[in-house]
Design a protein around this motif. Structure first.
Motif, PDB file in Angstrom:
ATOM      1  N   GLY A  30       0.806  -1.219   0.000  1.00 18.72           N
ATOM      2  CA  GLY A  30       0.000   0.000   0.000  1.00 18.72           C
ATOM      3  C   GLY A  30       0.832   1.259   0.000  1.00 18.72           C
ATOM      4  N   THR A  31       2.005   1.213   0.633  1.00 18.76           N
ATOM      5  CA  THR A  31       2.901   2.367   0.664  1.00 18.76           C
ATOM      6  C   THR A  31       3.610   2.534  -0.677  1.00 18.76           C
ATOM      7  N   ARG A  32       4.105   1.434  -1.241  1.00 18.76           N
ATOM      8  CA  ARG A  32       4.804   1.496  -2.527  1.00 18.76           C
ATOM      9  C   ARG A  32       3.885   1.936  -3.665  1.00 18.76           C
ATOM     10  N   SER A  33       2.612   1.563  -3.564  1.00 15.40           N
ATOM     11  CA  SER A  33       1.660   1.950  -4.615  1.00 15.40           C
ATOM     12  C   SER A  33       1.058   3.330  -4.353  1.00 15.40           C
ATOM     13  N   TYR A  34       1.505   3.975  -3.274  1.00 14.98           N
ATOM     14  CA  TYR A  34       1.079   5.330  -2.883  1.00 14.98           C
ATOM     15  C   TYR A  34      -0.378   5.400  -2.426  1.00 14.98           C
ATOM     16  N   VAL A  35      -1.050   4.240  -2.269  1.00 10.85           N
ATOM     17  CA  VAL A  35      -2.437   4.260  -1.813  1.00 10.85           C
ATOM     18  C   VAL A  35      -2.531   4.796  -0.390  1.00 10.85           C
ATOM     19  N   TYR A  36      -1.701   4.276   0.506  1.00  6.92           N
ATOM     20  CA  TYR A  36      -1.777   4.698   1.909  1.00  6.92           C
ATOM     21  C   TYR A  36      -1.265   6.121   2.122  1.00  6.92           C
ATOM     22  N   PRO A  37      -0.148   6.525   1.484  1.00 12.26           N
ATOM     23  CA  PRO A  37       0.252   7.932   1.621  1.00 12.26           C
ATOM     24  C   PRO A  37      -0.810   8.903   1.111  1.00 12.26           C
ATOM     25  N   ILE A  38      -1.470   8.542   0.007  1.00 13.88           N
ATOM     26  CA  ILE A  38      -2.525   9.411  -0.526  1.00 13.88           C
ATOM     27  C   ILE A  38      -3.684   9.497   0.459  1.00 13.88           C
ATOM     28  N   TYR A  39      -4.006   8.371   1.094  1.00 15.12           N
ATOM     29  CA  TYR A  39      -5.080   8.338   2.085  1.00 15.12           C
ATOM     30  C   TYR A  39      -4.798   9.349   3.200  1.00 15.12           C
ATOM     31  N   VAL A  40      -3.559   9.352   3.685  1.00 16.21           N
ATOM     32  CA  VAL A  40      -3.183  10.284   4.753  1.00 16.21           C
ATOM     33  C   VAL A  40      -3.181  11.721   4.234  1.00 16.21           C
ATOM     34  N   LEU A  41      -2.702  11.914   3.017  1.00 17.06           N
ATOM     35  CA  LEU A  41      -2.667  13.258   2.436  1.00 17.06           C
ATOM     36  C   LEU A  41      -4.067  13.836   2.251  1.00 17.06           C
ATOM     37  N   ILE A  42      -5.046  12.972   2.007  1.00 12.54           N
ATOM     38  CA  ILE A  42      -6.424  13.456   1.894  1.00 12.54           C
ATOM     39  C   ILE A  42      -6.881  14.042   3.232  1.00 12.54           C
ATOM     40  N   GLY A  43      -6.513  13.373   4.329  1.00 10.88           N
ATOM     41  CA  GLY A  43      -6.822  13.914   5.652  1.00 10.88           C
ATOM     42  C   GLY A  43      -6.169  15.266   5.865  1.00 10.88           C
ATOM     43  N   LEU A  44      -4.911  15.390   5.423  1.00 16.70           N
ATOM     44  CA  LEU A  44      -4.199  16.667   5.510  1.00 16.70           C
ATOM     45  C   LEU A  44      -4.901  17.728   4.678  1.00 16.70           C
ATOM     46  N   ALA A  45      -5.319  17.354   3.469  1.00 16.73           N
ATOM     47  CA  ALA A  45      -6.007  18.299   2.588  1.00 16.73           C
ATOM     48  C   ALA A  45      -7.322  18.765   3.192  1.00 16.73           C
ATOM     49  N   TYR A  46      -8.070  17.831   3.795  1.00 12.78           N
ATOM     50  CA  TYR A  46      -9.327  18.211   4.437  1.00 12.78           C
ATOM     51  C   TYR A  46      -9.086  19.195   5.577  1.00 12.78           C
ATOM     52  N   GLY A  47      -8.037  18.936   6.353  1.00 15.34           N
ATOM     53  CA  GLY A  47      -7.702  19.845   7.445  1.00 15.34           C
ATOM     54  C   GLY A  47      -7.393  21.241   6.943  1.00 15.34           C
ATOM     55  N   LEU A  48      -6.636  21.321   5.861  1.00 14.97           N
ATOM     56  CA  LEU A  48      -6.294  22.624   5.277  1.00 14.97           C
ATOM     57  C   LEU A  48      -7.525  23.318   4.707  1.00 14.97           C
ATOM     58  N   MET A  49      -8.417  22.538   4.101  1.00 19.56           N
ATOM     59  CA  MET A  49      -9.650  23.118   3.557  1.00 19.56           C
ATOM     60  C   MET A  49     -10.514  23.709   4.667  1.00 19.56           C
ATOM     61  N   LEU A  50     -10.537  23.033   5.826  1.00 22.54           N
ATOM     62  CA  LEU A  50     -11.353  23.515   6.941  1.00 22.54           C
ATOM     63  C   LEU A  50     -10.849  24.850   7.484  1.00 22.54           C
ATOM     64  N   MET A  51      -9.565  25.122   7.306  1.00 22.00           N
ATOM     65  CA  MET A  51      -9.014  26.394   7.787  1.00 22.00           C
ATOM     66  C   MET A  51      -9.639  27.586   7.075  1.00 22.00           C
ATOM     67  N   ALA A  52     -10.224  27.336   5.904  1.00 15.89           N
ATOM     68  CA  ALA A  52     -10.838  28.436   5.145  1.00 15.89           C
ATOM     69  C   ALA A  52     -12.220  28.807   5.678  1.00 15.89           C
ATOM     70  N   PHE A  53     -12.795  27.943   6.539  1.00 13.40           N
ATOM     71  CA  PHE A  53     -14.143  28.201   7.054  1.00 13.40           C
ATOM     72  C   PHE A  53     -14.077  29.019   8.350  1.00 13.40           C
ATOM     73  N   PRO A  54     -14.977  29.988   8.521  1.00 10.77           N
ATOM     74  CA  PRO A  54     -15.071  30.684   9.812  1.00 10.77           C
ATOM     75  C   PRO A  54     -15.374  29.685  10.926  1.00 10.77           C
ATOM     76  N   GLU A  55     -14.953  30.010  12.125  1.00 12.22           N
ATOM     77  CA  GLU A  55     -15.062  29.074  13.248  1.00 12.22           C
ATOM     78  C   GLU A  55     -16.490  28.635  13.504  1.00 12.22           C
ATOM     79  N   ARG A  56     -17.465  29.494  13.231  1.00 10.49           N
ATOM     80  CA  ARG A  56     -18.861  29.138  13.525  1.00 10.49           C
ATOM     81  C   ARG A  56     -19.378  28.005  12.638  1.00 10.49           C
ATOM     82  N   TYR A  57     -18.694  27.755  11.530  1.00  6.02           N
ATOM     83  CA  TYR A  57     -19.125  26.686  10.632  1.00  6.02           C
ATOM     84  C   TYR A  57     -18.470  25.338  10.960  1.00  6.02           C
ATOM     85  N   LEU A  58     -17.480  25.339  11.807  1.00  2.00           N
ATOM     86  CA  LEU A  58     -16.736  24.105  12.085  1.00  2.00           C
ATOM     87  C   LEU A  58     -17.600  22.988  12.684  1.00  2.00           C
ATOM     88  N   PRO A  59     -18.540  23.301  13.626  1.00  5.69           N
ATOM     89  CA  PRO A  59     -19.361  22.211  14.168  1.00  5.69           C
ATOM     90  C   PRO A  59     -20.184  21.477  13.109  1.00  5.69           C
TER      91      PRO A  59
END
Length: 233
Positions: free
Chosen positions: A13-42
């Motif tokens: 899974g690591t050599r085929s980049y499936v697992y690293p991509i999986y983790v990077l998606i979590g990172l991307a979601y976290g970065l996307m959430l930073m664009a939302f005002p705090e009241r929208y986070l819940p």
């Protein structure tokens, strides 16, 4: 045997980049959430948490199985004394742990806080187990992502309906059936860092996800052996 399967799955899974991509998606979601005002986070954080552990895992485990079918890995394993339940559990364990990593990234980066993280970890783990097992069971019949897209879209739509119901939409009595969808009990864990959710509700939600895990495991075991191992079409 289980240890070797975990190690092999992790390496492949690591050599085929499936697992690293999986983790990077979590990172991307976290970065996307930073664009939302705090009241929208819940509202937005639980939605992103549902996408990361459940639906992304549902899709990724199918891609892994397609690749292993095409390169003959499943056929090769069929002539070994492997117990297929170990194969299924190894994939589920790895993706469930990766989903926790993704969830931590979403919480740490998206909310700049780890308050309520234990609730999220429990919900993400159980949700990931259910959807990964369902992904193994459903994808076993298919041979490429094009054929698997229809089940992915169906699961996506059905899994998001509880989110709409929870927030006051789809209020007709008939929509109470959505409580049976596994994403609904998971949603209570994802909301717990932001609103008060009673202990009884969380216990019942955990029990519901455990029941779903047992059902999903049965589906995965039967369908994987029938379609992926025996090659029934």
């Amino acid at each position: 045997m289980m240890k070797n399967l975990l190690k092999t799955n992790l390496i492949v899974g690591t050599r085929s980049y499936v697992y690293p991509i999986y983790v990077l998606i979590g990172l991307a979601y976290g970065l996307m959430l930073m664009a939302f005002p705090e009241r929208y986070l819940p509202t937005m954080v639980p939605l992103f948490l549902l996408f990361e552990p459940g639906l992304v895992g549902f899709m990724f485990v199918g891609t892994e199985i397609f690749a292993e079918k095409k390169d003959g890995a499943i056929g090769a394993l069929a002539v070994t004394p492997i117990e297929w339940k170990s194969y299924i559990l190894a994939k589920t364990a790895i993706l469930s742990v990766l989903s926790i990593v993704g969830a931590v990234l979403i919480m740490a980066i998206g909310t700049r806080s780890l308050n309520g993280l234990p609730y999220v970890v429990v919900g993400v783990f159980l949700c990931s187990v259910v959807y990964t097992l369902l992904g193994i069971g459903i994808s076993a019949k298919y041979y490429d992502l094009d054929d698997y897209l229809v089940p992915i879209m169906a699961v996506l739509v059905v899994s998001l309906l509880p989110f709409a119901h929870y927030h006051g939409y789809l209020q007709s009595g008939v929509w109470k059936v959505l409580y049976l969808v596994p994403s609904y009990p998971a949603l209570y864990f994802f909301k717990a860092p932001f609103v008060d959710v009673s202990r009884d509700t969380l216990v019942l939600s955990a029990a519901a996800l455990l029941v779903w895990s047992a059902i999903a495991y049965y589906i995965a075991k039967i369908r994987f052996y029938k379609y992926a191992v025996e090659g029934v079409r």
